[in-house]
Design a protein around this motif. Structure first.
Motif, short mmCIF file in Angstrom:
data_model
loop_
_atom_site.label_atom_id
_atom_site.label_comp_id
_atom_site.label_asym_id
_atom_site.label_seq_id
_atom_site.Cartn_x
_atom_site.Cartn_y
_atom_site.Cartn_z
N SER A 44 0.83 -1.21 0.00
CA SER A 44 0.00 0.00 0.00
C SER A 44 0.86 1.26 0.00
O SER A 44 0.40 2.34 0.36
N SER A 45 2.11 1.14 -0.42
CA SER A 45 3.05 2.27 -0.40
C SER A 45 2.80 3.21 -1.58
O SER A 45 2.78 2.77 -2.73
N GLN A 46 2.64 4.50 -1.26
CA GLN A 46 2.48 5.51 -2.31
C GLN A 46 3.78 5.67 -3.10
O GLN A 46 3.76 5.88 -4.31
N ALA A 47 4.92 5.60 -2.41
CA ALA A 47 6.20 5.76 -3.09
C ALA A 47 6.42 4.62 -4.09
O ALA A 47 6.91 4.83 -5.21
N MET A 48 6.08 3.39 -3.68
CA MET A 48 6.21 2.26 -4.59
C MET A 48 5.25 2.40 -5.77
O MET A 48 5.61 2.07 -6.91
N LYS A 49 4.08 2.93 -5.49
CA LYS A 49 3.12 3.17 -6.56
C LYS A 49 3.67 4.18 -7.56
O LYS A 49 3.55 4.03 -8.78
N GLY A 50 4.31 5.23 -7.03
CA GLY A 50 4.89 6.24 -7.91
C GLY A 50 6.02 5.67 -8.75
O GLY A 50 6.13 5.97 -9.95
N ALA A 141 13.40 -4.88 -5.26
CA ALA A 141 12.76 -4.51 -6.53
C ALA A 141 13.16 -3.10 -6.97
O ALA A 141 13.39 -2.85 -8.15
N LEU A 142 13.27 -2.19 -6.00
CA LEU A 142 13.66 -0.81 -6.33
C LEU A 142 15.10 -0.75 -6.83
O LEU A 142 15.41 0.01 -7.75
N LEU A 143 15.98 -1.52 -6.20
CA LEU A 143 17.37 -1.53 -6.66
C LEU A 143 17.47 -2.09 -8.08
O LEU A 143 18.25 -1.59 -8.90
N TRP A 144 16.67 -3.12 -8.37
CA TRP A 144 16.67 -3.69 -9.72
C TRP A 144 16.14 -2.69 -10.74
O TRP A 144 16.59 -2.65 -11.89
N SER A 145 15.19 -1.85 -10.33
CA SER A 145 14.61 -0.88 -11.27
C SER A 145 15.44 0.39 -11.40
O SER A 145 15.19 1.19 -12.30
N ALA A 146 16.43 0.60 -10.53
CA ALA A 146 17.16 1.86 -10.52
C ALA A 146 18.58 1.76 -11.05
O ALA A 146 19.02 2.62 -11.83
N ALA A 177 16.68 9.73 -14.65
CA ALA A 177 15.81 10.18 -13.57
C ALA A 177 15.19 9.01 -12.81
O ALA A 177 14.79 9.16 -11.65
N ASP A 178 15.13 7.85 -13.44
CA ASP A 178 14.52 6.69 -12.80
C ASP A 178 15.26 6.27 -11.53
O ASP A 178 14.64 5.81 -10.56
N TRP A 179 16.58 6.41 -11.54
CA TRP A 179 17.30 6.00 -10.33
C TRP A 179 17.01 6.96 -9.18
O TRP A 179 17.01 6.57 -8.01
N MET A 180 16.72 8.25 -9.51
CA MET A 180 16.31 9.20 -8.48
C MET A 180 14.95 8.81 -7.92
O MET A 180 14.71 8.88 -6.71
N THR A 181 14.07 8.39 -8.82
CA THR A 181 12.75 7.92 -8.39
C THR A 181 12.89 6.71 -7.48
O THR A 181 12.25 6.60 -6.43
N GLY A 182 13.74 5.76 -7.90
CA GLY A 182 13.97 4.59 -7.08
C GLY A 182 14.56 4.95 -5.72
O GLY A 182 14.18 4.37 -4.69
N LEU A 186 12.89 4.36 -2.15
CA LEU A 186 13.67 3.61 -1.16
C LEU A 186 13.64 4.30 0.21
O LEU A 186 13.45 3.66 1.25
N VAL A 187 13.78 5.63 0.17
CA VAL A 187 13.71 6.41 1.40
C VAL A 187 12.33 6.27 2.05
O VAL A 187 12.20 6.14 3.26
N GLY A 188 11.29 6.28 1.20
CA GLY A 188 9.94 6.14 1.73
C GLY A 188 9.71 4.81 2.41
O GLY A 188 9.12 4.73 3.50
N VAL A 189 10.20 3.73 1.79
CA VAL A 189 10.02 2.40 2.36
C VAL A 189 10.79 2.28 3.68
O VAL A 189 10.27 1.77 4.68
#
Length: 327
Positions: A44-50, A141-146, A177-182, A186-189
């Motif tokens: 239910s994480s908004q950051a992960m959704k973003g 998952a975030l590290l793989w996407s970033a 910019a995707d790595w910044m998003t990741g 990551l900070v949010g999680v």
């Protein structure tokens, strides 16, 4: 006048173009894997959704590049006498608008959840008979996407500069910019893990602003190209250097008194139109016009559809497009 023969890229850059096409196919495959990985760890994480939404939108530029690549090199015909170069700009504009709209939506949705004080839970999941905190899977998952996309983006930047391809360059910028998003997600999680419930929504808002900024930047650039603005550098930092080179060449032609030089971008190439008032009309004028056309074309492979026309006078021509011949 020189019409493009169908494939304007010089022989020495055709291998670069093939590398760009292969890299875009690789990007699509990689992004699909990242999208799947994040989807199954969303919670239910908004950051992960973003982060998930941005990865979805990141598919648009490579798909636009690949679709337009099948169209833009077609030679001019009766229906499209200027060729199909702008297929890439249409795709670019559609992707940029989608990016802008999604960024605004993400900001609004996250702000509402932050004001409502939503506390997104990150629970435990069963993985191979082990109870694992879902946050660890989110981080993986975030590290793989970033991380891989940052490397891919750097490679695309070099290829885009060689090919003068704004869609490829915008795709590279989005990848960077995707790595910044990741990182923000990551900070949010991690913030949720430490009990900072608001960190998730704040991270999602940061992601939303990043998406919106890119969407606005690329929408404005695509609209300027479609409205025949002067050619600009790939990073939109200023006017393209070829504008000054063409004007300098025209000013150096001793048979021209004054000329209006107009240039516009047609996808990855630049169209040049020169309306010249000659100092005198003689039997060699046609040869001089042909020589001027060839000299402009010889400046750079990106200069296509070059037209040099002779006129009696230039009425109401804007001063900033005029070039005065040297005396």
């Amino acid at each position: 006048m020189r019409y493009p023969p169908g494939t304007e890229i010089p022989p020495e850059l055709r291998d670069v173009h093939r590398r760009a096409v292969r890299l875009e196919w690789l990007t699509v495959a990689y992004l699909l894997s990242a999208i799947v990985a994040i989807y199954f760890t969303l919670g239910s994480s908004q950051a992960m959704k973003g982060a998930w939404l941005e990865d979805l939108l990141s598919l648009l530029p490579p798909i636009a590049f690949l679709v337009a690549d099948r169209i833009r090199y077609r030679p001019p015909d009766k229906a499209f006498p200027y060729g199909y170069h702008r297929a890439v700009e249409v795709a670019f504009l559609a992707g940029a608008l989608a990016l802008l709209i999604m960024g605004v939506f993400l900001i609004g949705d996250s702000v509402l959840k932050l004001l409502a004080g939503d506390h997104p839970p990150i629970g435990m999941v069963e993985l191979f008979d082990w109870q694992v905190w879902l946050g660890w899977l989110m981080i993986a998952a975030l590290l793989w996407s970033a991380v891989p996309i940052l490397i891919i983006g750097r490679i695309k930047t070099r290829l885009a500069e060689q090919l003068h391809d704004k869609v490829l360059n915008a795709d590279a910028a989005m990848n960077r910019a995707d790595w910044m998003t990741g990182g923000a997600a990551l900070v949010g999680v991690i913030g949720i893990g430490f009990g900072l419930w608001w960190a998730d929504s704040v991270a999602a808002i940061v992601i939303g602003f990043d998406v919106t900024r890119d969407g606005w930047k690329y929408t404005r650039a695509a609209m300027a190209d479609l409205l025949d603005a002067r050619p600009r550098r790939l990073d939109e930092s200023g006017v393209h250097a070829l504008v000054g080179e063409v004007r300098e060449l025209v000013a150096g032609l001793d048979w021209i008194d004054v000329a209006a030089v107009r240039m516009r971008e047609l996808g990855h190439v630049i169209s040049v139109s020169v309306l010249a008032v000659p100092r005198a009309v003689d039997d060699d004028l046609l040869e001089r016009v042909e020589d001027a056309t060839q000299r402009i074309c010889a400046l750079d492979w990106k200069l296509q559809d070059v037209v040099v026309a002779v006129v009696r006078e230039l009425e109401d021509a804007p001063e900033d497009v005029l070039v005065h011949g040297r005396r």
